[in-house]
Design a protein around this motif. Structure first.
Motif, short mmCIF file in Angstrom:
data_model
loop_
_atom_site.label_atom_id
_atom_site.label_comp_id
_atom_site.label_asym_id
_atom_site.label_seq_id
_atom_site.Cartn_x
_atom_site.Cartn_y
_atom_site.Cartn_z
N GLY A 470 -2.39 -9.93 38.43
CA GLY A 470 -3.75 -10.09 37.90
C GLY A 470 -3.79 -9.63 36.45
N ALA A 471 -5.01 -9.49 35.91
CA ALA A 471 -5.16 -9.05 34.52
C ALA A 471 -4.85 -7.55 34.42
CB ALA A 471 -6.59 -9.30 34.06
N LEU A 501 10.53 3.47 25.02
CA LEU A 501 9.09 3.27 25.25
C LEU A 501 8.96 3.05 26.75
CD1 LEU A 501 6.14 2.50 24.41
CD2 LEU A 501 6.98 0.14 24.21
N LEU A 502 8.18 3.87 27.41
CA LEU A 502 8.05 3.75 28.87
C LEU A 502 6.57 3.58 29.22
CD1 LEU A 502 9.45 3.86 31.66
CD2 LEU A 502 9.08 6.33 31.63
N LEU A 503 6.24 2.46 29.81
CA LEU A 503 4.84 2.17 30.16
C LEU A 503 4.69 1.97 31.65
CD1 LEU A 503 3.89 -0.64 27.57
CD2 LEU A 503 3.65 1.85 27.28
N LYS A 504 3.51 2.32 32.16
CA LYS A 504 3.12 1.87 33.50
C LYS A 504 1.94 0.93 33.30
CE LYS A 504 1.34 3.22 37.95
NZ LYS A 504 0.86 4.29 38.83
N VAL A 505 2.06 -0.25 33.87
CA VAL A 505 1.00 -1.24 33.68
C VAL A 505 0.46 -1.61 35.06
CG1 VAL A 505 0.40 -3.46 32.64
CG2 VAL A 505 2.29 -2.13 31.69
N SER A 506 -0.86 -1.41 35.24
CA SER A 506 -1.48 -1.75 36.52
C SER A 506 -2.34 -2.99 36.34
CB SER A 506 -2.38 -0.61 37.01
OG SER A 506 -1.72 0.60 36.85
N ALA A 507 -2.43 -3.77 37.41
CA ALA A 507 -3.19 -5.03 37.32
C ALA A 507 -4.40 -4.96 38.23
CB ALA A 507 -2.30 -6.18 37.73
#
Ligand code: GLA
Length: 508
Positions: A470-471, A501-507
């Motif tokens: 999702g978005a 660079l460490l990201l957590k991306v939630s949708a």
């Protein structure tokens, strides 16, 4: 480690066996090193181990012109050597280096005198009574599936003595480490196992029960102490006759040793191939590891089973079937950028085999041991988390810098490692930038971009590579602990050399 036991296995002290030598020389007058030849069999005494045993080395040399070849053996290992002789002087190299000699020395007075590594070394002609004990072959069992012990549903976390203390670990060190695991917050961050690695072993008693050596006067009392701190205790052995540091291992005593560990209250076993390579071939690894898997299960005590065979024999394909909860995929890590990156890249093809209960192990952490920069240690931690690797700290947790603490106890990064889905990220390289994407439970994704280059670089994360359902609901930088915004389907940031660079991306 793939090295043989006697490589780097410590001091080789001078032996004074002149009387035996003179008698032997008079008796044989043969090419056994009686003053004229390097060729022959030589014996040298090695270290006195912490269990009182004295190591013995047998060196066999052949010479053709000025070319020397040979082998050096001890109880737990054998190493092939080659080099040159010039007059009475000789230089021998091991398989790992053509530039750093394994042994150098001179033939003088019928003895070989020289240095092995940095240590003084004396060898005298060997007699048949100097032979190393022969080992009776034990056929490994037929294959079957050892059922899952229900442990390590997420990658094991804890501490291990080897990286920093090696042979200098003892009861007091383990107790003070356990104290520090609590006071530093490591335990509460999830680091539960306190694992004693090699060199704890004593000798077997008349019934064959292996005793700890003088450094561990009462293993059961130590386990009780560690348990009283809300921690668990791990121990180390191997399927050969000797461990990598040449201490007694479990060959022919698997069930007995497993029972001993259970009686002491041990919760974790690291089982190291090393000298088993002198008895078994790689296609027997599975059966040999199964034997201890069965023995641990028969104790009825929950014991995490950690296979240490450096990735030999495609362990990822059968490790879980022998009851293994984790298995090494690489050679030993060193506190060095190239070693750390090399290990994590080397284990990339094993990714499909990781999952709850059974993990690929690129070896223990070096964070805080002082030979990498904090950027490099942040990359180390990030990559271990992205690849669902066991997190076994290998530093002195009694004395950590604020940066080391912040790296090892970054809860947001630990949560990536411990994500219940248990997926292992795989790398994708683009020039100096390497991107690792790890799907997380609940549809979120962790993404790390490592800068392998020697200058700072702009790293971009593109949403299309994350395959979100999702978005974007939230994107967070797990090292700056700040939310970040994707614009036009991407996010970019400057990453220092060897940084991440460490990201957590939630949708949605
Ligand atoms: C091998 C292992 C290391 C450590 C040492 C101990 O090299 O790979 O992790 O356990 O043995 O001797």
């Amino acid at each position: 480690m793939k090295r043989l036991a006697l490589e780097g296995s410590g001091e080789v002290v001078a032996a004074t066996r002149k009387f035996a030598r003179i008698v032997l020389c008079m008796a044989t007058m043969a090419a056994t090193g009686c003053g004229h030849h390097l060729v022959g069999r030589w014996v040298a005494t090695g270290r006195t181990l912490d269990n009182g045993e004295q190591e013995k080395y047998i060196l066999e040399l052949k010479q053709s012109g000025n070319q020397l070849t040979g082998t050096m053996k001890t109880w737990g290992g054998s190493v092939d050597l080659k080099g040159t002789a010039s007059g009475n002087h000789f230089v021998l190299f091991g398989p790992r280096s053509n530039t750093r000699p394994f042994i150098t020395g001179d033939l003088a007075g019928g003895e070989l005198r020289g240095t092995i590594g940095h240590r003084a070394w004396v060898a005298t002609p060997a007699s048949p009574s100097d032979d190393l004990p022969t080992v009776a072959y034990i056929e490994p069992p037929a294959l079957h599936n050892v059922s899952y012990n229900g442990l390590a549903k997420t990658p094991p976390m804890g501490w291990n003595s080897w990286n920093l203390f090696a042979g200098k670990v003892d009861d007091q060190t383990v107790r003070t480490i356990a104290d520090a695991m609590v006071s530093s917050g490591m335990r509460d961050a999830g680091y539960i196992y306190v694992n004693i690695d090699d060199t704890w072993q004593g000798v077997r008693d008349a019934q064959g029960n292996l005793q700890p050596n003088h450094k561990f006067p009462d293993m059961k009392a130590l386990a009780d102490y560690v348990h009283s701190k809300g921690l668990k205790l791990g121990i180390y052995s191997g399927p050969g006759t000797r461990t990598c540091a040449d201490y007694p291992a479990s060959y022919g005593h698997e069930e007995q040793d497993a029972k001993t560990y259970a009686a002491w209250g041990i919760d974790y076993l690291k089982y190291d191939w090393c000298s088993a390579a002198m008895i078994y071939k790689d296609d027997q690894l599975q059966a040999v590891y199964q034997k201890m898997g069965d023995a641990l299960q028969a104790t009825g005590r929950p014991i995490v089973y950690s296979l240490c065979e450096y990735g030999r024999g495609q362990v990822e394909k059968w490790g879980a079937e022998v009851g293994g909860n984790l298995w090494r995929t690489t050679d030993d890590i060193r506190d060095q950028w190239s070693s750390m990156i090399g290990n994590i890249e080397e284990q990339a093809p094993t990714a499909p085999y990781a999952g709850p209960g059974h993990w690929n192990d690129p070896d223990m952490l070096e964070i805080g041991n002082g030979h990498m920069s904090d950027d490099e240690y942040r990359t180390h931690m990030s990559l271990w988390a992205l690849t669902a690797a066991p997190l076994l700290a290998g530093n002195d947790v009694r004395n950590m810098t604020p940066a080391t603490k912040a790296i090892l106890m970054n809860k947001e990064v630990i949560a990536i490692d411990q994500d219940p889905l248990g997926k292992q990220a795989e790398p994708e390289k683009n020039g100096d930038l390497e991107t690792w994407v790890k799907p997380l439970a609940g549809g979120s994704v962790a993404v790390g971009v490592v800068n392998l280059g020697s200058a700072a670089a702009q790293a971009a994360v593109n949403l299309k590579d994350l395959h979100l359902k999702g978005a974007v609901r939230r994107a967070r930088d797990l090292w700056t602990h700040q939310d970040v915004k994707f614009a036009g389907g991407s996010y970019s940031a400057t990453v220092p050399s060897h940084g991440v660079l460490l990201l957590k991306v939630s949708a949605d």
